[in-house]
Scaffold this motif. Sequence first.
Motif: not given
Length: 151
Positions: A94, A96-98, A100-102, A128, A132, A136
Amino acid sequence: MPIDEGMPLMAFEEKGAWVALIVGVIAYAVYVAVVLGRAAGGELADTPYADALLWSIGAAIVAGILVTIAVSIITRRDGLTSDQRDKQISVRASHSSRAFMTIGVLGALALALLEADPFWIANTIYLAFVVSGLVEVGARIALYRGVMPAW
């Protein structure tokens, strides 16, 4: 179905990650194909996309649930419990993917501030979410497979 002595068991969460990876890729690919088909070489911003986007998200959620249930029933002898390792892998994946969302949300915010067409803003946000989510589940699978260092 008996399990071979040398065959490693796959954790329930890893199975779920594989399901999410496959369903996510297929759902986004179908969405892109539908939108590009509708555009037919024309301007993408003028292409109707909202219904395809919502159907893609809804179908991915329903397919993910149904496939996970089917996989759980088929492989129920492998066990459905999770342990501390599963929880730690989930947290690390979780995290690791933040980023990319940001990045995606900041991109969408920049597009909104530049008064870009809603098509580009919505698709930036959707991309996104997809990237993300794929990062994840990819990280989760890599952690289960020992490709990434655990800590």
